[in-house]
Design a protein around this motif. Structure first.
Motif, PDB file in Angstrom:
ATOM      1  N   LEU A  70       0.856  -1.179   0.000  1.00 38.71           N
ATOM      2  CA  LEU A  70       0.000   0.000   0.000  1.00 38.71           C
ATOM      3  C   LEU A  70       0.894   1.232   0.000  1.00 38.71           C
ATOM      4  O   LEU A  70       1.558   1.520   0.992  1.00 38.71           O
ATOM      5  CB  LEU A  70      -0.908   0.007   1.232  1.00 38.71           C
ATOM      6  CG  LEU A  70      -1.649  -1.302   1.570  1.00 38.71           C
ATOM      7  CD1 LEU A  70      -2.581  -1.077   2.757  1.00 38.71           C
ATOM      8  CD2 LEU A  70      -2.418  -1.823   0.365  1.00 38.71           C
ATOM      9  N   PHE A  71       0.910   1.939  -1.108  1.00 43.25           N
ATOM     10  CA  PHE A  71       1.777   3.109  -1.261  1.00 43.25           C
ATOM     11  C   PHE A  71       0.995   4.392  -0.994  1.00 43.25           C
ATOM     12  O   PHE A  71      -0.042   4.641  -1.608  1.00 43.25           O
ATOM     13  CB  PHE A  71       2.339   3.190  -2.684  1.00 43.25           C
ATOM     14  CG  PHE A  71       3.376   2.156  -3.010  1.00 43.25           C
ATOM     15  CD1 PHE A  71       4.716   2.361  -2.703  1.00 43.25           C
ATOM     16  CD2 PHE A  71       3.011   0.975  -3.641  1.00 43.25           C
ATOM     17  CE1 PHE A  71       5.669   1.411  -3.017  1.00 43.25           C
ATOM     18  CE2 PHE A  71       3.965   0.017  -3.966  1.00 43.25           C
ATOM     19  CZ  PHE A  71       5.292   0.235  -3.646  1.00 43.25           C
ATOM     20  N   ASP A  72       1.520   5.219  -0.079  1.00 42.56           N
ATOM     21  CA  ASP A  72       1.077   6.597   0.017  1.00 42.56           C
ATOM     22  C   ASP A  72       1.546   7.309  -1.260  1.00 42.56           C
ATOM     23  O   ASP A  72       2.409   6.793  -1.986  1.00 42.56           O
ATOM     24  CB  ASP A  72       1.683   7.233   1.262  1.00 42.56           C
ATOM     25  CG  ASP A  72       1.425   8.720   1.350  1.00 42.56           C
ATOM     26  OD1 ASP A  72       0.251   9.112   1.408  1.00 42.56           O
ATOM     27  OD2 ASP A  72       2.407   9.487   1.337  1.00 42.56           O
ATOM     28  N   VAL A 111       0.575  -7.786   3.990  1.00 48.42           N
ATOM     29  CA  VAL A 111       0.526  -6.466   3.360  1.00 48.42           C
ATOM     30  C   VAL A 111       1.508  -5.552   4.077  1.00 48.42           C
ATOM     31  O   VAL A 111       1.765  -5.717   5.277  1.00 48.42           O
ATOM     32  CB  VAL A 111      -0.908  -5.887   3.454  1.00 48.42           C
ATOM     33  CG1 VAL A 111      -0.967  -4.475   2.918  1.00 48.42           C
ATOM     34  CG2 VAL A 111      -1.888  -6.785   2.709  1.00 48.42           C
ATOM     35  N   ILE A 112       2.076  -4.591   3.364  1.00 53.60           N
ATOM     36  CA  ILE A 112       2.967  -3.618   3.987  1.00 53.60           C
ATOM     37  C   ILE A 112       2.680  -2.233   3.407  1.00 53.60           C
ATOM     38  O   ILE A 112       2.239  -2.121   2.254  1.00 53.60           O
ATOM     39  CB  ILE A 112       4.445  -4.011   3.793  1.00 53.60           C
ATOM     40  CG1 ILE A 112       5.351  -3.267   4.777  1.00 53.60           C
ATOM     41  CG2 ILE A 112       4.903  -3.814   2.355  1.00 53.60           C
ATOM     42  CD1 ILE A 112       6.746  -3.878   4.912  1.00 53.60           C
ATOM     43  N   VAL A 113       2.888  -1.211   4.211  1.00 50.57           N
ATOM     44  CA  VAL A 113       2.677   0.170   3.795  1.00 50.57           C
ATOM     45  C   VAL A 113       4.018   0.832   3.522  1.00 50.57           C
ATOM     46  O   VAL A 113       5.002   0.587   4.237  1.00 50.57           O
ATOM     47  CB  VAL A 113       1.920   0.956   4.891  1.00 50.57           C
ATOM     48  CG1 VAL A 113       2.051   2.470   4.694  1.00 50.57           C
ATOM     49  CG2 VAL A 113       0.448   0.551   4.900  1.00 50.57           C
ATOM     50  N   VAL A 114       4.065   1.689   2.500  1.00 51.98           N
ATOM     51  CA  VAL A 114       5.210   2.564   2.254  1.00 51.98           C
ATOM     52  C   VAL A 114       4.692   3.994   2.298  1.00 51.98           C
ATOM     53  O   VAL A 114       3.810   4.364   1.514  1.00 51.98           O
ATOM     54  CB  VAL A 114       5.880   2.285   0.897  1.00 51.98           C
ATOM     55  CG1 VAL A 114       7.016   3.280   0.655  1.00 51.98           C
ATOM     56  CG2 VAL A 114       6.410   0.856   0.843  1.00 51.98           C
ATOM     57  N   GLY A 115       5.212   4.797   3.226  1.00 52.46           N
ATOM     58  CA  GLY A 115       4.765   6.174   3.374  1.00 52.46           C
ATOM     59  C   GLY A 115       5.885   7.066   3.843  1.00 52.46           C
ATOM     60  O   GLY A 115       6.996   6.600   4.113  1.00 52.46           O
ATOM     61  N   THR A 140       5.190   9.881   6.210  1.00 53.89           N
ATOM     62  CA  THR A 140       4.845  10.666   7.400  1.00 53.89           C
ATOM     63  C   THR A 140       4.575   9.746   8.584  1.00 53.89           C
ATOM     64  O   THR A 140       4.227   8.570   8.403  1.00 53.89           O
ATOM     65  CB  THR A 140       3.590  11.530   7.159  1.00 53.89           C
ATOM     66  OG1 THR A 140       2.414  10.690   7.204  1.00 53.89           O
ATOM     67  CG2 THR A 140       3.654  12.260   5.824  1.00 53.89           C
ATOM     68  N   PRO A 141       4.675  10.291   9.790  1.00 47.70           N
ATOM     69  CA  PRO A 141       4.293   9.498  10.961  1.00 47.70           C
ATOM     70  C   PRO A 141       2.835   9.058  10.895  1.00 47.70           C
ATOM     71  O   PRO A 141       2.470   8.016  11.458  1.00 47.70           O
ATOM     72  CB  PRO A 141       4.527  10.455  12.136  1.00 47.70           C
ATOM     73  CG  PRO A 141       5.485  11.483  11.637  1.00 47.70           C
ATOM     74  CD  PRO A 141       5.192  11.624  10.169  1.00 47.70           C
ATOM     75  N   TYR A 142       2.006   9.823  10.180  1.00 45.97           N
ATOM     76  CA  TYR A 142       0.582   9.515  10.114  1.00 45.97           C
ATOM     77  C   TYR A 142       0.317   8.294   9.246  1.00 45.97           C
ATOM     78  O   TYR A 142      -0.619   7.525   9.510  1.00 45.97           O
ATOM     79  CB  TYR A 142      -0.192  10.739   9.606  1.00 45.97           C
ATOM     80  CG  TYR A 142       0.273  11.993  10.316  1.00 45.97           C
ATOM     81  CD1 TYR A 142       0.204  12.087  11.704  1.00 45.97           C
ATOM     82  CD2 TYR A 142       0.861  13.048   9.618  1.00 45.97           C
ATOM     83  CE1 TYR A 142       0.682  13.213  12.370  1.00 45.97           C
ATOM     84  CE2 TYR A 142       1.328  14.174  10.274  1.00 45.97           C
ATOM     85  CZ  TYR A 142       1.247  14.246  11.646  1.00 45.97           C
ATOM     86  OH  TYR A 142       1.734  15.353  12.306  1.00 45.97           O
ATOM     87  N   ASP A 143       1.130   8.078   8.218  1.00 43.14           N
ATOM     88  CA  ASP A 143       1.047   6.843   7.449  1.00 43.14           C
ATOM     89  C   ASP A 143       1.361   5.650   8.344  1.00 43.14           C
ATOM     90  O   ASP A 143       0.665   4.633   8.325  1.00 43.14           O
ATOM     91  CB  ASP A 143       2.055   6.854   6.288  1.00 43.14           C
ATOM     92  CG  ASP A 143       1.761   7.912   5.253  1.00 43.14           C
ATOM     93  OD1 ASP A 143       0.606   8.047   4.853  1.00 43.14           O
ATOM     94  OD2 ASP A 143       2.711   8.617   4.856  1.00 43.14           O
ATOM     95  N   VAL A 144       2.428   5.791   9.112  1.00 50.13           N
ATOM     96  CA  VAL A 144       2.882   4.697   9.966  1.00 50.13           C
ATOM     97  C   VAL A 144       1.852   4.395  11.050  1.00 50.13           C
ATOM     98  O   VAL A 144       1.528   3.235  11.321  1.00 50.13           O
ATOM     99  CB  VAL A 144       4.253   5.036  10.587  1.00 50.13           C
ATOM    100  CG1 VAL A 144       4.722   3.900  11.480  1.00 50.13           C
ATOM    101  CG2 VAL A 144       5.293   5.307   9.489  1.00 50.13           C
ATOM    102  N   LEU A 168       9.815   6.683   4.399  1.00 45.97           N
ATOM    103  CA  LEU A 168      10.782   7.366   3.554  1.00 45.97           C
ATOM    104  C   LEU A 168      11.032   8.770   4.090  1.00 45.97           C
ATOM    105  O   LEU A 168      10.106   9.432   4.563  1.00 45.97           O
ATOM    106  CB  LEU A 168      10.270   7.452   2.116  1.00 45.97           C
ATOM    107  CG  LEU A 168       9.870   6.132   1.450  1.00 45.97           C
ATOM    108  CD1 LEU A 168       9.372   6.397   0.035  1.00 45.97           C
ATOM    109  CD2 LEU A 168      11.021   5.144   1.439  1.00 45.97           C
ATOM    110  N   ARG A 169      12.272   9.234   3.970  1.00 50.06           N
ATOM    111  CA  ARG A 169      12.632  10.576   4.433  1.00 50.06           C
ATOM    112  C   ARG A 169      12.210  11.667   3.448  1.00 50.06           C
ATOM    113  O   ARG A 169      12.326  12.850   3.759  1.00 50.06           O
ATOM    114  CB  ARG A 169      14.145  10.657   4.656  1.00 50.06           C
ATOM    115  CG  ARG A 169      14.676   9.685   5.706  1.00 50.06           C
ATOM    116  CD  ARG A 169      16.170   9.879   5.947  1.00 50.06           C
ATOM    117  NE  ARG A 169      16.665   8.964   6.960  1.00 50.06           N
ATOM    118  CZ  ARG A 169      17.283   7.812   6.703  1.00 50.06           C
ATOM    119  NH1 ARG A 169      17.486   7.447   5.437  1.00 50.06           N
ATOM    120  NH2 ARG A 169      17.692   7.024   7.686  1.00 50.06           N
TER     121      ARG A 169
END
Length: 224
Positions: free
Chosen positions: A7-9, A162-166, A168-172, A185-186
Protein backbone atom coordinates in the motif's frame (compact mmCIF):
# COMPACT_ATOMS: atom_id res chain seq x y z
CA UNK A 1 4.36 -14.51 5.75
CA UNK A 2 5.31 -13.33 2.26
CA UNK A 3 4.29 -9.81 1.27
CA UNK A 4 1.50 -10.10 -1.29
CA UNK A 5 0.46 -6.43 -1.51
CA UNK A 6 2.06 -3.04 -0.95
CA UNK A 7 0.00 0.00 0.00
CA UNK A 8 1.78 3.11 -1.26
CA UNK A 9 1.08 6.60 0.02
CA UNK A 10 1.38 9.22 -2.75
CA UNK A 11 2.18 12.77 -1.55
CA UNK A 12 5.75 12.89 -0.28
CA UNK A 13 6.25 9.21 -1.10
CA UNK A 14 5.79 8.83 -4.86
CA UNK A 15 5.20 12.51 -5.69
CA UNK A 16 7.31 15.46 -4.50
CA UNK A 17 4.40 17.59 -3.30
CA UNK A 18 4.57 18.09 0.47
CA UNK A 19 6.14 21.55 0.30
CA UNK A 20 3.58 22.57 -2.30
CA UNK A 21 0.77 21.50 0.02
CA UNK A 22 2.36 23.60 2.76
CA UNK A 23 2.18 26.66 0.49
CA UNK A 24 -1.43 25.93 -0.45
CA UNK A 25 -2.45 25.50 3.18
CA UNK A 26 -0.60 28.68 4.12
CA UNK A 27 -2.67 30.61 1.57
CA UNK A 28 -5.90 28.94 2.65
CA UNK A 29 -5.30 29.76 6.31
CA UNK A 30 -4.36 33.34 5.43
CA UNK A 31 -7.71 33.66 3.69
CA UNK A 32 -9.47 33.43 7.05
CA UNK A 33 -6.85 35.47 8.88
CA UNK A 34 -5.01 32.51 10.42
CA UNK A 35 -1.24 32.40 10.15
CA UNK A 36 1.16 29.59 11.00
CA UNK A 37 4.82 29.20 10.18
CA UNK A 38 5.53 26.72 7.42
CA UNK A 39 7.15 24.15 9.68
CA UNK A 40 4.02 24.03 11.83
CA UNK A 41 1.93 23.37 8.73
CA UNK A 42 4.44 20.86 7.38
CA UNK A 43 4.27 18.88 10.60
CA UNK A 44 0.61 18.20 9.84
CA UNK A 45 1.07 17.23 6.18
CA UNK A 46 -0.04 13.67 5.55
CA UNK A 47 -3.39 14.23 7.21
CA UNK A 48 -6.54 15.08 5.29
CA UNK A 49 -8.55 18.22 5.95
CA UNK A 50 -10.64 16.50 8.64
CA UNK A 51 -7.53 15.84 10.74
CA UNK A 52 -5.17 18.64 9.72
CA UNK A 53 -7.40 21.66 10.26
CA UNK A 54 -8.64 20.73 13.77
CA UNK A 55 -5.03 20.11 14.83
CA UNK A 56 -4.22 23.77 14.09
CA UNK A 57 -7.64 25.41 14.61
CA UNK A 58 -9.36 23.27 17.24
CA UNK A 59 -12.19 25.76 17.76
CA UNK A 60 -13.24 25.94 14.11
CA UNK A 61 -16.67 24.41 13.49
CA UNK A 62 -17.34 21.62 11.00
CA UNK A 63 -18.56 23.95 8.26
CA UNK A 64 -15.47 26.10 8.69
CA UNK A 65 -13.24 23.05 8.41
CA UNK A 66 -15.01 21.99 5.23
CA UNK A 67 -14.72 25.45 3.66
CA UNK A 68 -11.05 25.69 4.53
CA UNK A 69 -10.41 22.28 2.99
CA UNK A 70 -12.21 23.36 -0.17
CA UNK A 71 -10.11 26.52 -0.30
CA UNK A 72 -6.91 24.50 0.06
CA UNK A 73 -8.02 22.11 -2.68
CA UNK A 74 -8.81 24.92 -5.07
CA UNK A 75 -5.54 26.73 -4.39
CA UNK A 76 -3.51 23.54 -4.76
CA UNK A 77 -5.23 22.61 -8.03
CA UNK A 78 -4.93 26.08 -9.54
CA UNK A 79 -1.40 27.01 -8.46
CA UNK A 80 0.57 23.96 -7.44
CA UNK A 81 -0.73 20.66 -8.83
CA UNK A 82 1.09 21.02 -12.14
CA UNK A 83 4.33 21.69 -10.25
CA UNK A 84 4.19 18.35 -8.41
CA UNK A 85 6.51 15.81 -10.01
CA UNK A 86 7.25 12.13 -9.35
CA UNK A 87 10.32 11.28 -7.34
CA UNK A 88 13.06 9.61 -9.35
CA UNK A 89 12.29 5.92 -9.99
CA UNK A 90 8.83 6.05 -8.42
CA UNK A 91 7.21 4.27 -11.40
CA UNK A 92 10.14 1.83 -11.45
CA UNK A 93 9.47 0.85 -7.85
CA UNK A 94 5.82 0.10 -8.60
CA UNK A 95 6.81 -1.82 -11.73
CA UNK A 96 9.31 -3.89 -9.75
CA UNK A 97 6.73 -4.85 -7.13
CA UNK A 98 4.20 -5.67 -9.84
CA UNK A 99 6.76 -7.77 -11.67
CA UNK A 100 7.30 -9.84 -8.54
CA UNK A 101 3.59 -10.61 -8.41
CA UNK A 102 2.83 -8.25 -5.54
CA UNK A 103 -0.39 -6.23 -5.74
CA UNK A 104 0.28 -2.50 -5.95
CA UNK A 105 -2.27 -0.33 -4.14
CA UNK A 106 -2.28 3.47 -3.88
CA UNK A 107 -3.75 4.57 -0.55
CA UNK A 108 -3.72 8.32 0.02
CA UNK A 109 -5.45 11.05 2.05
CA UNK A 110 -5.51 13.07 -1.19
CA UNK A 111 -8.76 13.68 -3.04
CA UNK A 112 -9.92 11.31 -5.77
CA UNK A 113 -9.27 14.03 -8.35
CA UNK A 114 -5.65 14.41 -7.22
CA UNK A 115 -5.18 10.65 -7.08
CA UNK A 116 -6.41 10.31 -10.67
CA UNK A 117 -4.04 13.09 -11.75
CA UNK A 118 -1.11 11.30 -10.12
CA UNK A 119 -2.01 7.97 -11.71
CA UNK A 120 -1.67 9.63 -15.09
CA UNK A 121 1.43 11.58 -14.09
CA UNK A 122 3.17 8.40 -12.94
CA UNK A 123 1.76 6.45 -15.94
CA UNK A 124 1.10 3.40 -13.76
CA UNK A 125 -2.57 2.63 -14.27
CA UNK A 126 -1.67 -0.78 -15.69
CA UNK A 127 0.39 -1.57 -12.57
CA UNK A 128 -2.08 -0.53 -9.87
CA UNK A 129 -4.53 -3.13 -8.61
CA UNK A 130 -6.59 -0.90 -6.29
CA UNK A 131 -6.77 2.66 -4.96
CA UNK A 132 -8.28 4.41 -1.95
CA UNK A 133 -8.47 8.16 -1.41
CA UNK A 134 -9.64 10.61 1.21
CA UNK A 135 -12.98 10.75 -0.62
CA UNK A 136 -13.59 7.06 0.13
CA UNK A 137 -13.51 7.25 3.92
CA UNK A 138 -15.00 9.11 6.87
CA UNK A 139 -11.62 9.83 8.45
CA UNK A 140 -8.18 10.31 6.92
CA UNK A 141 -4.76 9.43 8.32
CA UNK A 142 -3.68 8.91 11.06
CA UNK A 143 -7.06 7.18 11.42
CA UNK A 144 -6.85 3.67 9.97
CA UNK A 145 -9.78 4.06 7.56
CA UNK A 146 -7.83 4.47 4.31
CA UNK A 147 -5.70 1.39 4.86
CA UNK A 148 -8.67 -0.54 6.24
CA UNK A 149 -10.57 0.28 3.05
CA UNK A 150 -7.62 -0.95 1.02
CA UNK A 151 -7.57 -4.21 2.96
CA UNK A 152 -11.26 -4.65 2.27
CA UNK A 153 -10.41 -4.56 -1.44
CA UNK A 154 -7.87 -7.37 -0.90
CA UNK A 155 -10.17 -9.98 0.68
CA UNK A 156 -7.79 -12.88 0.21
CA UNK A 157 -4.99 -11.18 2.15
CA UNK A 158 -4.38 -10.68 5.84
CA UNK A 159 -2.72 -7.68 7.42
CA UNK A 160 0.48 -9.69 7.86
CA UNK A 161 0.68 -10.20 4.09
CA UNK A 162 0.53 -6.47 3.36
CA UNK A 163 2.97 -3.62 3.99
CA UNK A 164 2.68 0.17 3.80
CA UNK A 165 5.21 2.56 2.25
CA UNK A 166 4.76 6.17 3.37
CA UNK A 167 6.63 9.32 4.31
CA UNK A 168 4.84 10.67 7.40
CA UNK A 169 4.29 9.50 10.96
CA UNK A 170 0.58 9.52 10.11
CA UNK A 171 1.05 6.84 7.45
CA UNK A 172 2.88 4.70 9.97
CA UNK A 173 0.32 5.26 12.73
CA UNK A 174 -2.61 4.49 10.40
CA UNK A 175 -0.91 1.29 9.26
CA UNK A 176 -0.18 0.21 12.82
CA UNK A 177 -3.84 0.66 13.76
CA UNK A 178 -4.67 -1.85 11.02
CA UNK A 179 -1.99 -4.27 12.16
CA UNK A 180 0.11 -3.53 9.07
CA UNK A 181 3.88 -2.94 9.14
CA UNK A 182 5.15 0.26 7.53
CA UNK A 183 8.36 1.30 5.78
CA UNK A 184 9.00 5.05 5.97
CA UNK A 185 10.78 7.37 3.55
CA UNK A 186 12.63 10.58 4.43
CA UNK A 187 11.45 12.24 1.21
CA UNK A 188 8.51 13.87 2.97
CA UNK A 189 10.74 15.87 5.27
CA UNK A 190 10.00 14.19 8.60
CA UNK A 191 12.76 13.24 11.03
CA UNK A 192 13.90 9.70 11.66
CA UNK A 193 12.89 10.11 15.30
CA UNK A 194 9.33 11.03 14.35
CA UNK A 195 9.08 8.11 11.93
CA UNK A 196 10.58 5.60 14.35
CA UNK A 197 8.44 6.79 17.25
CA UNK A 198 5.39 6.22 15.07
CA UNK A 199 6.52 2.61 14.59
CA UNK A 200 8.31 2.43 11.24
CA UNK A 201 9.99 -0.94 10.67
CA UNK A 202 12.65 0.57 8.38
CA UNK A 203 13.54 3.97 6.94
CA UNK A 204 14.95 4.79 3.51
CA UNK A 205 15.89 8.11 1.92
CA UNK A 206 13.39 7.83 -0.92
CA UNK A 207 11.80 5.44 -3.39
CA UNK A 208 15.04 5.10 -5.35
CA UNK A 209 16.90 3.96 -2.23
CA UNK A 210 14.11 1.51 -1.41
CA UNK A 211 14.19 0.09 -4.93
CA UNK A 212 17.96 -0.35 -4.77
CA UNK A 213 17.63 -2.37 -1.55
CA UNK A 214 14.33 -4.03 -2.43
CA UNK A 215 15.37 -7.65 -1.97
CA UNK A 216 16.80 -6.98 1.50
CA UNK A 217 14.00 -4.62 2.54
CA UNK A 218 10.78 -5.63 4.32
CA UNK A 219 9.09 -5.48 0.90
CA UNK A 220 11.39 -8.17 -0.48
CA UNK A 221 9.87 -11.14 1.36
CA UNK A 222 8.15 -12.52 -1.70
CA UNK A 223 8.76 -16.26 -1.38
CA UNK A 224 8.15 -16.33 2.37
Amino acid sequence: MPIKAILFDIDGTLIDSNDLHVLAWEEAFAGIGARFDRQTIHDQIGKGTDMLVPSLLPDLDEDGVTRLGEAHGAIFKDRYLDRAKPFAQAPDLLAHAHGLGQSVVLASSASREELDHYLDLLDVRDLVAETTSGDDVARTKPAPDIFAAALDKLPQMGADEVIVVGDTPYDVEAAERCGIAAVALRSGGFTDDALMEAGATAIYDDVAALLADYAASPLGDVAG
